[in-house]
Design a protein around this motif. Structure first.
Motif, PDB file in Angstrom:
ATOM      1  N   THR A 187       0.824  -1.205   0.000  1.00  0.00           N
ATOM      2  CA  THR A 187       0.000   0.000   0.000  1.00  0.00           C
ATOM      3  C   THR A 187       0.860   1.257   0.000  1.00  0.00           C
ATOM      4  OG1 THR A 187      -1.731  -1.168   1.226  1.00  0.00           O
ATOM      5  CG2 THR A 187      -1.818   1.241   1.224  1.00  0.00           C
ATOM      6  N   THR A 188       1.938   1.250   0.778  1.00  0.00           N
ATOM      7  CA  THR A 188       2.816   2.421   0.861  1.00  0.00           C
ATOM      8  C   THR A 188       3.402   2.751  -0.508  1.00  0.00           C
ATOM      9  OG1 THR A 188       3.388   1.881   3.143  1.00  0.00           O
ATOM     10  CG2 THR A 188       4.858   3.383   1.959  1.00  0.00           C
ATOM     11  N   PHE A 189       3.896   1.724  -1.185  1.00  0.00           N
ATOM     12  CA  PHE A 189       4.492   1.955  -2.508  1.00  0.00           C
ATOM     13  C   PHE A 189       3.455   2.480  -3.497  1.00  0.00           C
ATOM     14  CE2 PHE A 189       5.075   0.438  -6.821  1.00  0.00           C
ATOM     15  CZ  PHE A 189       6.287   1.031  -7.149  1.00  0.00           C
ATOM     16  N   CYS A 190       2.278   1.850  -3.518  1.00  0.00           N
ATOM     17  CA  CYS A 190       1.245   2.249  -4.480  1.00  0.00           C
ATOM     18  C   CYS A 190       0.797   3.686  -4.256  1.00  0.00           C
ATOM     19  CB  CYS A 190       0.057   1.294  -4.403  1.00  0.00           C
ATOM     20  SG  CYS A 190       0.421  -0.353  -5.076  1.00  0.00           S
ATOM     21  N   LEU A 191       0.681   4.085  -2.969  1.00  0.00           N
ATOM     22  CA  LEU A 191       0.300   5.470  -2.674  1.00  0.00           C
ATOM     23  C   LEU A 191       1.379   6.440  -3.141  1.00  0.00           C
ATOM     24  CD1 LEU A 191      -1.290   5.103   0.878  1.00  0.00           C
ATOM     25  CD2 LEU A 191      -2.474   5.591  -1.275  1.00  0.00           C
ATOM     26  N   MET A 192       2.640   6.058  -2.956  1.00  0.00           N
ATOM     27  CA  MET A 192       3.745   6.906  -3.400  1.00  0.00           C
ATOM     28  C   MET A 192       3.752   7.035  -4.931  1.00  0.00           C
ATOM     29  SD  MET A 192       7.823   6.493  -2.546  1.00  0.00           S
ATOM     30  CE  MET A 192       7.867   4.833  -3.281  1.00  0.00           C
ATOM     31  N   MET A 193       3.530   5.922  -5.619  1.00  0.00           N
ATOM     32  CA  MET A 193       3.504   5.939  -7.073  1.00  0.00           C
ATOM     33  C   MET A 193       2.335   6.776  -7.586  1.00  0.00           C
ATOM     34  SD  MET A 193       3.111   2.746  -9.751  1.00  0.00           S
ATOM     35  CE  MET A 193       1.337   2.586  -9.422  1.00  0.00           C
ATOM     36  N   GLU A 194       1.169   6.575  -7.014  1.00  0.00           N
ATOM     37  CA  GLU A 194       0.001   7.334  -7.454  1.00  0.00           C
ATOM     38  C   GLU A 194       0.164   8.820  -7.168  1.00  0.00           C
ATOM     39  OE1 GLU A 194      -3.467   5.578  -5.776  1.00  0.00           O
ATOM     40  OE2 GLU A 194      -3.347   3.770  -7.024  1.00  0.00           O
ATOM     41  N   ASP A 195       0.856   9.159  -6.084  1.00  0.00           N
ATOM     42  CA  ASP A 195       1.113  10.568  -5.791  1.00  0.00           C
ATOM     43  C   ASP A 195       2.017  11.179  -6.858  1.00  0.00           C
ATOM     44  OD1 ASP A 195       0.852  12.859  -3.956  1.00  0.00           O
ATOM     45  OD2 ASP A 195       3.015  12.598  -3.709  1.00  0.00           O
ATOM     46  N   ALA A 196       2.977  10.395  -7.350  1.00  0.00           N
ATOM     47  CA  ALA A 196       3.840  10.864  -8.439  1.00  0.00           C
ATOM     48  C   ALA A 196       3.022  11.068  -9.713  1.00  0.00           C
ATOM     49  CB  ALA A 196       4.972   9.874  -8.676  1.00  0.00           C
ATOM     50  N   PHE A 197       2.115  10.137  -9.979  1.00  0.00           N
ATOM     51  CA  PHE A 197       1.204  10.298 -11.121  1.00  0.00           C
ATOM     52  C   PHE A 197       0.432  11.610 -10.993  1.00  0.00           C
ATOM     53  CE2 PHE A 197       0.427   5.552 -12.347  1.00  0.00           C
ATOM     54  CZ  PHE A 197       1.784   5.410 -12.572  1.00  0.00           C
ATOM     55  N   ARG A 198      -0.101  11.826  -9.795  1.00  0.00           N
ATOM     56  CA  ARG A 198      -0.940  13.003  -9.555  1.00  0.00           C
ATOM     57  C   ARG A 198      -0.159  14.294  -9.790  1.00  0.00           C
ATOM     58  NH1 ARG A 198      -5.519  14.216  -6.685  1.00  0.00           N
ATOM     59  NH2 ARG A 198      -5.784  12.001  -6.194  1.00  0.00           N
ATOM     60  N   GLN A 199       1.053  14.360  -9.263  1.00  0.00           N
ATOM     61  CA  GLN A 199       1.852  15.573  -9.401  1.00  0.00           C
ATOM     62  C   GLN A 199       2.163  15.864 -10.868  1.00  0.00           C
ATOM     63  OE1 GLN A 199       5.312  15.464  -6.869  1.00  0.00           O
ATOM     64  NE2 GLN A 199       4.133  14.799  -5.078  1.00  0.00           N
ATOM     65  N   TRP A 200       2.501  14.816 -11.609  1.00  0.00           N
ATOM     66  CA  TRP A 200       2.831  15.024 -13.030  1.00  0.00           C
ATOM     67  C   TRP A 200       1.600  15.480 -13.818  1.00  0.00           C
ATOM     68  CZ3 TRP A 200       1.410  12.444 -17.655  1.00  0.00           C
ATOM     69  CH2 TRP A 200       2.163  12.815 -18.777  1.00  0.00           C
ATOM     70  N   ILE A 201       0.464  14.847 -13.567  1.00  0.00           N
ATOM     71  CA  ILE A 201      -0.768  15.204 -14.278  1.00  0.00           C
ATOM     72  C   ILE A 201      -1.180  16.638 -13.948  1.00  0.00           C
ATOM     73  CG2 ILE A 201      -3.228  14.684 -14.523  1.00  0.00           C
ATOM     74  CD1 ILE A 201      -2.477  11.720 -13.966  1.00  0.00           C
ATOM     75  N   GLU A 202      -1.099  16.991 -12.661  1.00  0.00           N
ATOM     76  CA  GLU A 202      -1.455  18.361 -12.256  1.00  0.00           C
ATOM     77  C   GLU A 202      -0.573  19.386 -12.969  1.00  0.00           C
ATOM     78  OE1 GLU A 202      -1.094  18.253  -8.038  1.00  0.00           O
ATOM     79  OE2 GLU A 202      -3.232  17.773  -7.723  1.00  0.00           O
ATOM     80  N   ALA A 203       0.715  19.093 -13.042  1.00  0.00           N
ATOM     81  CA  ALA A 203       1.638  20.027 -13.699  1.00  0.00           C
ATOM     82  C   ALA A 203       1.278  20.188 -15.174  1.00  0.00           C
ATOM     83  CB  ALA A 203       3.082  19.522 -13.553  1.00  0.00           C
ATOM     84  N   GLU A 204       0.932  19.090 -15.829  1.00  0.00           N
ATOM     85  CA  GLU A 204       0.594  19.149 -17.250  1.00  0.00           C
ATOM     86  C   GLU A 204      -0.719  19.895 -17.485  1.00  0.00           C
ATOM     87  OE1 GLU A 204       2.357  18.237 -19.861  1.00  0.00           O
ATOM     88  OE2 GLU A 204       4.002  17.714 -18.505  1.00  0.00           O
ATOM     89  N   LEU A 205      -1.708  19.638 -16.646  1.00  0.00           N
ATOM     90  CA  LEU A 205      -3.016  20.261 -16.842  1.00  0.00           C
ATOM     91  C   LEU A 205      -3.012  21.748 -16.465  1.00  0.00           C
ATOM     92  CD1 LEU A 205      -5.492  17.525 -15.523  1.00  0.00           C
ATOM     93  CD2 LEU A 205      -4.713  17.919 -17.849  1.00  0.00           C
ATOM     94  N   GLN A 206      -2.259  22.104 -15.436  1.00  0.00           N
ATOM     95  CA  GLN A 206      -2.306  23.480 -14.930  1.00  0.00           C
ATOM     96  C   GLN A 206      -1.305  24.395 -15.625  1.00  0.00           C
ATOM     97  OE1 GLN A 206      -1.786  23.256 -10.700  1.00  0.00           O
ATOM     98  NE2 GLN A 206      -3.769  22.273 -10.346  1.00  0.00           N
ATOM     99  N   ASN A 207      -0.100  23.880 -15.881  1.00  0.00           N
ATOM    100  CA  ASN A 207       0.954  24.737 -16.409  1.00  0.00           C
ATOM    101  C   ASN A 207       0.987  24.781 -17.933  1.00  0.00           C
ATOM    102  OD1 ASN A 207       1.708  25.116 -13.756  1.00  0.00           O
ATOM    103  ND2 ASN A 207       3.199  23.449 -13.791  1.00  0.00           N
TER     104      ASN A 207
END
Length: 438
Positions: A187-207
Motif C-alpha cells: 500500500t505504501t508503494f502504491c500510494l507513493m507511485m500514485e502521488d507521483a502520477f498526480r503531481q505530473w498530471i497536475e503540472a501538465e493540466l495546470q501549467n
C-alpha cells in the motif's frame, strides 16, 4: 499455386523462380527444399513452347502427380487447376490475375481443404489495385451467402503493437513499472507511485507546458495525450481478444493494472483542477464505454461570512472553456467506441438484408412473429459459422431480440437508422456494465 493471366507471364515466372530457388537452396538452411518441384501447367499454344518442355518433357498428368506427392512445391497455372483440382496439402494461393464471380469462389477454394497439421491457408493478391478483394467479397456473398469482413486483425495488431511501444517509453512507465510489478501489494508503494502520477498530471493540466511530443496531437497536453493512447490501446486489445493469438505481453495483468491506475488518477485530478462536473467515461473491459457514478454534492454552507469561507457560494468560478475542452476529449473517446460498434452492427444488418426471403418477411405484413423469429434464428447460426468477429457474434447473440427489433425498425424507417441504432448500443453498454458490476 501461382495463378497468372497469360502463358508468357507463366513462362517468365517459372524461369525466374527456378533460378532464384536454385540460388537459395545453396544456403544450408534451405537445402531441404532443393527437391521441391517448380511445375508449370497450361494448355499448349502454337505461339509458345510446349508446357512439357518446361517440365523435363513430362506429361501433364505426371507433373500434377509429382506435385501432389511432394512435401513442398509450387505449381504455376494459366486457366487450369483453378476448378476441380483437389489437393488438401495446398496451403497458399498467389494471384497475379483478376478473378471474379463463381470463378473467384472456385479458385479460392483450392486452398481451403483440411488435412493433418494444416490449420490455416493464405491468399496473396497481386492484382492491380487489389481488385480481387472486392471481387471475392461479392462472389462469396452471391454464391455462398457469406459476408467477407473488412476487419483486418493483423492491421489492428500492428496498431496495438505501436501503442504498446509508445506506452512503454513513457517516463512514468520507465520510472515506476518495474518496481510496481514487485511491490504492487504494498500500500505504501502504491500510494507513493500514485502521488507521483498526480503531481505530473497536475503540472501538465495546470501549467500547459510548451514542450510537445512528436506524436502528440496539437493543442493537447501530455497528460491527456497519454490518456487517449491508453483508451485506444484498451480498445484495440478488446477488439482482438478471441479473434487472433498475440503475444501475452499485450494483455499482461500488471501492465493493464498499471495504466488503469493512471487513468483513475487522471480523472480525479481533472475533476479537482479543471472544474469538471462529476461525470466521466471509462472502458468497462468488455464492450465499450459506460458513464461513471455521480459524486454526491458537497453540503451547502452559510454565505454570510461565517465558517471557513469554503461554502459552495464562495467557490472559484469555473473556466467554461477548459470545461468544454475536457468534456470534448472524453466524448471523442466515447464517440470512437460508438462508431466502432455502429460499423460492426451495420455488418450484421447487411448480412441479414442479403437474405432476400428474410428481408421479404420483415417488409411484408402478415408474417407471424414465430415465423420471422424462426428464420432469424437460422440466420444467426449461419452468421456464427461465417463471421470472423467472435466478439460481435457474442454481443448479437446476447441481445438477439433487441437486434431483430432494431433491424425490423431499420428496414421500416431507414431515414431514422442512425438514431435507432444508437439506442440499442447504449442499452447493451449498460447491460455489459451491470454484468461486470461496474
Amino acid at each position: 499455386m501461382l495463378a497468372v493471366s497469360s502463358i508468357p507471364s507463366a513462362i517468365e515466372y517459372c524461369r525466374v523462380i527456378r533460378r532464384e530457388m536454385a540460388k537459395k537452396c545453396q544456403e544450408a538452411q534451405y537445402q531441404k527444399y532443393a527437391d521441391a518441384p517448380i511445375a508449370i501447367v497450361y494448355s499448349d499454344n502454337q505461339r509458345y513452347e510446349r508446357a512439357s518442355s518446361l517440365n523435363e518433357n513430362k506429361k501433364e498428368e505426371k507433373v500434377i502427380e509429382n506435385f501432389k506427392q511432394a512435401k513442398n512445391g509450387l505449381i504455376i497455372v494459366v486457366d487450369k487447376l483453378q476448378t476441380g483440382f483437389d489437393e488438401p496439402k495446398m496451403h497458399t494461393l498467389f494471384l497475379d490475375k483478376e478473378i471474379h464471380d463463381i470463378n473467384a469462389v472456385q479458385t479460392i477454394s483450392r486452398v481451403n481443404r483440411t488435412c493433418k497439421y494444416k490449420d490455416e491457408c493464405h491468399i496473396i493478391d497481386f492484382s492491380f489495385n487489389s481488385v480481387n478483394v472486392q471481387n471475392i467479397r461479392e462472389a462469396f456473398n452471391r454464391y455462398c451467402d457469406m459476408n467477407v469482413s473488412n476487419f483486418e486483425p493483423m492491421a489492428e495488431l500492428a496498431v496495438m503493437s505501436g501503442l504498446y511501444d509508445e506506452l512503454t517509453i513513457q517516463a512514468l512507465y520507465v520510472r515506476w513499472f518495474a518496481d510496481y510489478v514487485v511491490q504492487k501489494n504494498s500500500t505504501t508503494f502504491c500510494l507513493m507511485m500514485e502521488d507521483a502520477f498526480r503531481q505530473w498530471i497536475e503540472a501538465e493540466l495546470q501549467n500547459n507546458p510548451t514542450t510537445i511530443e512528436d506524436n502528440q496531437p496539437e493543442g493537447v497536453d501530455a497528460a491527456t495525450a497519454l490518456l487517449q493512447r491508453i483508451y485506444r490501446y484498451f480498445c484495440e486489445l478488446e477488439l482482438l481478444r478471441g479473434v487472433i493469438d498475440f503475444d501475452t505481453k499485450y494483455s499482461n495483468k500488471d501492465f493493464i493494472d498499471f495504466w488503469e491506475r493512471y487513468r483513475k488518477i487522471y480523472r480525479e485530478v481533472a475533476n479537482e483542477n479543471r472544474g469538471l462536473i462529476p461525470v466521466g467515461v471509462t472502458f468497462d473491459g468488455i464492450i465499450g464505454l459506460v458513464g461513471e457514478p455521480e459524486v454526491p454534492d458537497e453540503p451547502e454552507e452559510p454565505r454570510d461570512g461565517g465558517g471557513n469561507g469554503r461554502g459552495r457560494g464562495n467557490r472559484a468560478p469555473v473556466n467554461i472553456i477548459e470545461l468544454i475542452d475536457a468534456l470534448n476529449t472524453e466524448e471523442d473517446a466515447k464517440e470512437q467506441q460508438i462508431n466502432l460498434w455502429l460499423q460492426k452492427f451495420e455488418t450484421f444488418f447487411v448480412f441479414l438484408a442479403s437474405d432476400s426471403r428474410f428481408l421479404a418477411m420483415v417488409k411484408t405484413p402478415g408474417f407471424s412473429h414465430d415465423t420471422i423469429n424462426s428464420t432469424y434464428e437460422k440466420l444467426l447460426r449461419r452468421f456464427q459459422r461465417t463471421s470472423h468477429d467472435a466478439q460481435l457474434y457474442k454481443v448479437i447473440n446476447e441481445n438477439k431480440e433487441l437486434m431483430l427489433k432494431t433491424f425490423m425498425d431499420r428496414e421500416g424507417t431507414r431515414q431514422a437508422r442512425q438514431a435507432e441504432m444508437l439506442q440499442p448500443i447504449e442499452f447493451i453498454m449498460e447491460r455489459a456494465a451491470e454484468d461486470t458490476g461496474e
